[in-house]
Design a protein around this motif. Structure first.
Motif, mmCIF file in Angstrom:
data_model
loop_
_atom_site.group_PDB
_atom_site.id
_atom_site.type_symbol
_atom_site.label_atom_id
_atom_site.label_comp_id
_atom_site.label_asym_id
_atom_site.label_seq_id
_atom_site.Cartn_x
_atom_site.Cartn_y
_atom_site.Cartn_z
ATOM 1 N N UNK A 1 30.493 60.376 49.084
ATOM 2 C CA UNK A 1 30.280 58.956 49.422
ATOM 3 C C UNK A 1 30.942 57.960 48.476
ATOM 4 N N UNK A 2 31.781 58.411 47.567
ATOM 5 C CA UNK A 2 32.399 57.464 46.636
ATOM 6 C C UNK A 2 33.167 56.369 47.383
ATOM 7 N N UNK A 3 32.939 55.119 46.989
ATOM 8 C CA UNK A 3 33.627 54.007 47.660
ATOM 9 C C UNK A 3 34.963 53.683 46.996
ATOM 10 N N UNK A 4 35.114 54.069 45.733
ATOM 11 C CA UNK A 4 36.323 53.729 44.985
ATOM 12 C C UNK A 4 36.230 52.401 44.251
ATOM 13 N N UNK A 5 35.122 51.645 44.482
ATOM 14 C CA UNK A 5 35.020 50.275 43.940
ATOM 15 C C UNK A 5 35.157 50.214 42.419
ATOM 16 N N UNK A 6 34.504 51.138 41.710
ATOM 17 C CA UNK A 6 34.533 51.081 40.241
ATOM 18 C C UNK A 6 35.956 51.308 39.719
ATOM 19 N N UNK A 7 36.632 52.317 40.234
ATOM 20 C CA UNK A 7 38.001 52.608 39.792
ATOM 21 C C UNK A 7 38.961 51.463 40.111
ATOM 22 N N UNK A 8 38.811 50.888 41.308
ATOM 23 C CA UNK A 8 39.682 49.780 41.701
ATOM 24 C C UNK A 8 39.416 48.557 40.814
ATOM 25 N N UNK A 9 38.144 48.308 40.484
ATOM 26 C CA UNK A 9 37.802 47.167 39.630
ATOM 27 C C UNK A 9 38.383 47.376 38.224
ATOM 28 N N UNK A 10 38.350 48.600 37.733
ATOM 29 C CA UNK A 10 38.943 48.884 36.415
ATOM 30 C C UNK A 10 40.456 48.660 36.452
ATOM 31 N N UNK A 11 41.089 49.099 37.525
ATOM 32 C CA UNK A 11 42.539 48.924 37.662
ATOM 33 C C UNK A 11 42.887 47.430 37.646
ATOM 34 N N UNK A 12 42.119 46.627 38.394
ATOM 35 C CA UNK A 12 42.371 45.185 38.459
ATOM 36 C C UNK A 12 42.160 44.544 37.090
ATOM 37 N N UNK A 13 41.109 44.980 36.381
ATOM 38 C CA UNK A 13 40.793 44.382 35.083
ATOM 39 C C UNK A 13 41.861 44.710 34.034
ATOM 40 N N UNK A 14 42.372 45.927 34.045
ATOM 41 C CA UNK A 14 43.422 46.305 33.076
ATOM 42 C C UNK A 14 44.721 45.595 33.417
ATOM 43 N N UNK A 15 45.006 45.497 34.711
ATOM 44 C CA UNK A 15 46.228 44.808 35.166
ATOM 45 C C UNK A 15 46.202 43.337 34.759
ATOM 46 N N UNK A 16 45.035 42.715 34.874
ATOM 47 C CA UNK A 16 44.896 41.290 34.550
ATOM 48 C C UNK A 16 45.198 41.023 33.072
ATOM 49 N N UNK A 17 45.012 42.027 32.241
ATOM 50 C CA UNK A 17 45.318 41.862 30.813
ATOM 51 C C UNK A 17 46.732 42.320 30.477
ATOM 52 N N UNK A 18 47.529 42.588 31.502
ATOM 53 C CA UNK A 18 48.949 42.842 31.264
ATOM 54 C C UNK A 18 49.360 44.299 31.255
ATOM 55 N N UNK A 19 48.396 45.227 31.401
ATOM 56 C CA UNK A 19 48.774 46.644 31.421
ATOM 57 C C UNK A 19 49.525 46.971 32.701
ATOM 58 N N UNK A 20 50.420 47.943 32.600
ATOM 59 C CA UNK A 20 51.020 48.483 33.806
ATOM 60 C C UNK A 20 50.079 49.599 34.278
#
Ligand code: CTP
Ligand code: CA
Length: 226
Positions: free
Chosen positions: A35-54
């Motif tokens: 039942x994993x929705x993926x929300x946590x992983x996607x939110x982490x990806x967005x948060x790291x990207x927002x700080x300039x990470x590739x």
């Protein structure tokens, strides 16, 4: 300007994040998943990207759009997730986060045709074999400087998480009580405890996107003390 720009302090870093469930074929029309929705992983990806990470997001099947500016690689099985991660980390990543709910087992042999229910038996047995442990394998192969895992538990959360941290050779583990229905799996909010070998942090219960910002900060601070 309405919003202060977020500091691009992770510019130059490569973060690889897994998310969502994996999907293991049984036959051409059926599969094993969770039942994993993926929300946590996607939110982490967005948060790291927002700080300039590739950011490379290796994702199982989800209903979510790839966060802006994030490179998403879509896979189905655990084995495909491992190869996609290895490929993304030919040059070692700065941070790897295993937020995916990887299926622990897959079919020993995937049926090439749709399985039929012919015969008199009311029972049916499938033979499963263990999937590779994506994060433990990558940790052994030294493909990231900082390895961060999740531990989904329904009891003895901290003790089980600690043993996973050690067994898988991780720097940090984010422990999640999945027996609670108000947080975690398929939920918008989450509450976790982050553990290192000798420290632990418990951010408040909050939305997965707010929590992701805090977790990225925590991982970044941990990196700088290593
Ligand atoms: N994980 C992985 N590959 C697997 C299984 C798990 O990379 N085949 C990762 C998950 O992404 C997570 C961590 O390992 O970061 C812990 O997953 P979890 O399911 O809690 O632990 P398991 O080691 O599978 O143990 P169990 O399910 O028996 O508790
Ligand atoms: Ca598991």
């Amino acid at each position: 300007q309405l919003l202060a720009p977020i500091q691009q302090d992770l510019a130059g870093q490569h973060w690889v994040i897994t998310a969502g469930p994996t999907m293991e074929a049984i036959d051409p029309v059926r599969y094993i998943s969770n039942h994993s929705s993926g929300k946590m992983g996607y939110a982490l990806a967005a948060a790291a990207q927002a700080r300039g990470a590739s950011v490379t997001l290796v994702s199982g099947p989800t209903q979510l759009d790839a966060p802006q500016g994030v490179k998403r690689i879509e896979i189905k099985s655990a084995e495909d997730m491992l190869s996609a991660c290895r490929e993304a980390m030919v040059k070692p990543a700065d941070v790897f986060i295993g937020a995916a709910a990887v299926a622990d087992f897959r079919m020993k042999e995937v049926a090439s045709q749709k399985m039929k229910k012919t015969g008199d038996s009311d029972e049916m047995q499938l033979t499963l074999v263990k999937n590779p442990d994506v994060i433990a394998t990558l940790s052994q192969e030294n493909t990231a400087k900082c390895m961060v895992g999740f531990a989904a538990e329904t009891q003895d959360v901290i003790a089980y998480a600690k043993s996973k941290l050690e067994r898988k050779g991780l720097d940090l583990i984010i422990a999640n009580d999945v027996s609670r229905t108000d947080i975690g799996f398929n939920n918008d909010e989450n509450q976790v405890t982050v553990l290192s070998k000798d420290q632990q942090w418990t951010p408040p219960k909050e939305s997965k996107s707010a929590l992701a910002i805090e977790l990225v900060e925590l991982i970044t601070q941990y990196q700088s003390t290593k």
